[in-house]
Design a protein around this motif. Structure first.
Motif, PDB file in Angstrom:
ATOM      1  N   LEU A  83     104.712  96.025  55.186  1.00  0.00           N
ATOM      2  CA  LEU A  83     104.231  94.648  55.090  1.00  0.00           C
ATOM      3  C   LEU A  83     104.524  94.033  53.725  1.00  0.00           C
ATOM      4  N   ASN A  84     104.380  94.849  52.700  1.00  0.00           N
ATOM      5  CA  ASN A  84     104.772  94.435  51.357  1.00  0.00           C
ATOM      6  C   ASN A  84     105.111  95.693  50.568  1.00  0.00           C
ATOM      7  N   SER A  85     105.358  95.563  49.295  1.00  0.00           N
ATOM      8  CA  SER A  85     105.815  96.725  48.526  1.00  0.00           C
ATOM      9  C   SER A  85     104.773  97.830  48.432  1.00  0.00           C
ATOM     10  N   ARG A  86     103.504  97.508  48.745  1.00  0.00           N
ATOM     11  CA  ARG A  86     102.435  98.500  48.600  1.00  0.00           C
ATOM     12  C   ARG A  86     101.818  98.970  49.919  1.00  0.00           C
ATOM     13  N   LEU A  87     102.040  98.211  51.005  1.00  0.00           N
ATOM     14  CA  LEU A  87     101.309  98.484  52.253  1.00  0.00           C
ATOM     15  C   LEU A  87     102.259  98.618  53.440  1.00  0.00           C
ATOM     16  N   ALA A  88     102.080  99.699  54.194  1.00  0.00           N
ATOM     17  CA  ALA A  88     102.825  99.914  55.431  1.00  0.00           C
ATOM     18  C   ALA A  88     101.846  99.974  56.601  1.00  0.00           C
ATOM     19  N   LEU A  89     102.266  99.464  57.735  1.00  0.00           N
ATOM     20  CA  LEU A  89     101.451  99.521  58.940  1.00  0.00           C
ATOM     21  C   LEU A  89     102.136 100.415  59.962  1.00  0.00           C
ATOM     22  N   TYR A  90     101.380 101.342  60.517  1.00  0.00           N
ATOM     23  CA  TYR A  90     101.858 102.167  61.624  1.00  0.00           C
ATOM     24  C   TYR A  90     101.291 101.587  62.912  1.00  0.00           C
ATOM     25  N   LEU A  91     102.158 101.245  63.826  1.00  0.00           N
ATOM     26  CA  LEU A  91     101.775 100.586  65.074  1.00  0.00           C
ATOM     27  C   LEU A  91     101.782 101.591  66.211  1.00  0.00           C
ATOM     28  N   PHE A  92     100.653 101.718  66.886  1.00  0.00           N
ATOM     29  CA  PHE A  92     100.527 102.629  68.018  1.00  0.00           C
ATOM     30  C   PHE A  92     100.231 101.813  69.276  1.00  0.00           C
ATOM     31  N   GLY A  93     101.197 101.752  70.181  1.00  0.00           N
ATOM     32  CA  GLY A  93     100.998 101.063  71.449  1.00  0.00           C
ATOM     33  C   GLY A  93     100.376 101.985  72.475  1.00  0.00           C
ATOM     34  N   THR A  94      99.312 101.533  73.104  1.00  0.00           N
ATOM     35  CA  THR A  94      98.607 102.367  74.080  1.00  0.00           C
ATOM     36  C   THR A  94      99.135 102.110  75.494  1.00  0.00           C
ATOM     37  N   PRO A  95      99.033 103.096  76.384  1.00  0.00           N
ATOM     38  CA  PRO A  95      99.361 102.830  77.788  1.00  0.00           C
ATOM     39  C   PRO A  95      98.338 101.889  78.402  1.00  0.00           C
ATOM     40  N   GLY A  96      98.762 101.132  79.402  1.00  0.00           N
ATOM     41  CA  GLY A  96      97.885 100.119  79.956  1.00  0.00           C
ATOM     42  C   GLY A  96      97.034 100.554  81.134  1.00  0.00           C
ATOM     43  N   GLN A  97      97.483 101.571  81.871  1.00  0.00           N
ATOM     44  CA  GLN A  97      96.748 101.954  83.069  1.00  0.00           C
ATOM     45  C   GLN A  97      95.562 102.854  82.738  1.00  0.00           C
ATOM     46  N   GLN A  98      94.495 102.704  83.486  1.00  0.00           N
ATOM     47  CA  GLN A  98      93.278 103.468  83.225  1.00  0.00           C
ATOM     48  C   GLN A  98      93.496 104.967  83.365  1.00  0.00           C
ATOM     49  N   ARG A  99      94.437 105.393  84.191  1.00  0.00           N
ATOM     50  CA  ARG A  99      94.627 106.836  84.385  1.00  0.00           C
ATOM     51  C   ARG A  99      95.161 107.514  83.116  1.00  0.00           C
TER      52      ARG A  99
END
Length: 202
Positions: A83-99
């Motif tokens: 995001l900037n020189s000091r901060l990184a974001l790790y993005l975790f996408g979740t599955p959508g189905q309840q199972r």
């Protein structure tokens, strides 16, 4: 001389200046655009666990209004953005189905917040996901993913339909568009900072 592909131009390693990394969930119901959003934002080639949908899913996965969808996430999507020189974001996408929700406990562990994608053509499909976030007390923002035939609702109507607390931001984006997705991410990070969930270094 052939030009390098966009994947080759993506940095593989974090800059040495990065001092903190934050985990953000990208969640929402089936087919709302989670994989697309993570892919739009990630500066590295995203990890995807998509599998081809088969006849076994008939009657289980509702494809109404999604005739072109042929794959589904069965574990997670993963991407990273500095995001900037000091901060990184790790993005975790979740599955959508309840199972696949037994994965939620592991995926949500350590998450600072979540972006919950919503499709206004199928608002009711978001109720369970939003309830899950509230139950786990994960700060979140709602991001309305705009589709060509999406109805446009006033924010107060959408907030009432989703039964959102006043402090939950409602944002809008086209998950296919990197700039629009980035703006949603920035607005959410600003929200986490303003509510003292995230401390941003000067």
């Amino acid at each position: 001389m052939a030009s390098a592909s966009s994947a080759e131009l993506r940095p593989a390693y974090l800059p040495d200046t990065v001092q903190s990394a934050v985990k953000i969930l990208v969640t929402g119901p089936f087919g709302v655009g989670k994989t697309t959003l993570v892919g739009s934002l990630s500066e590295i080639a995203p990890l995807r666990t998509e599998e081809t949908m088969t006849t076994a899913g008939v009657g289980v996965d509702d494809l109404t209004g999604r005739p072109d969808k042929t794959t589904t996430t069965v574990a997670l999507d993963f991407g990273r953005i500095t995001l900037n020189s000091r901060l990184a974001l790790y993005l975790f996408g979740t599955p959508g189905q309840q199972r696949f929700w037994p994965l939620w406990e592991d995926l949500s562990r350590g998450a600072l917040g979540a972006i919950a994608l919503v499709d206004t053509r199928r608002i009711e499909e978001s109720f369970d996901v939003l309830g899950q976030l509230e139950e786990q007390r994960i700060p979140f923002a709602v991001a309305v993913n705009t589709f060509p035939d999406s109805p446009d609702h006033p924010e107060e109507d959408l907030r009432a339909a989703l039964d959102l607390l006043p402090g939950v931001p409602i944002l809008s984006c086209d998950a296919r568009d990197r700039r629009a997705s980035y703006d949603v991410l920035i607005d959410f990070v600003d929200h986490l900072h303003s509510t003292a969930v995230l401390e941003l270094q000067p």
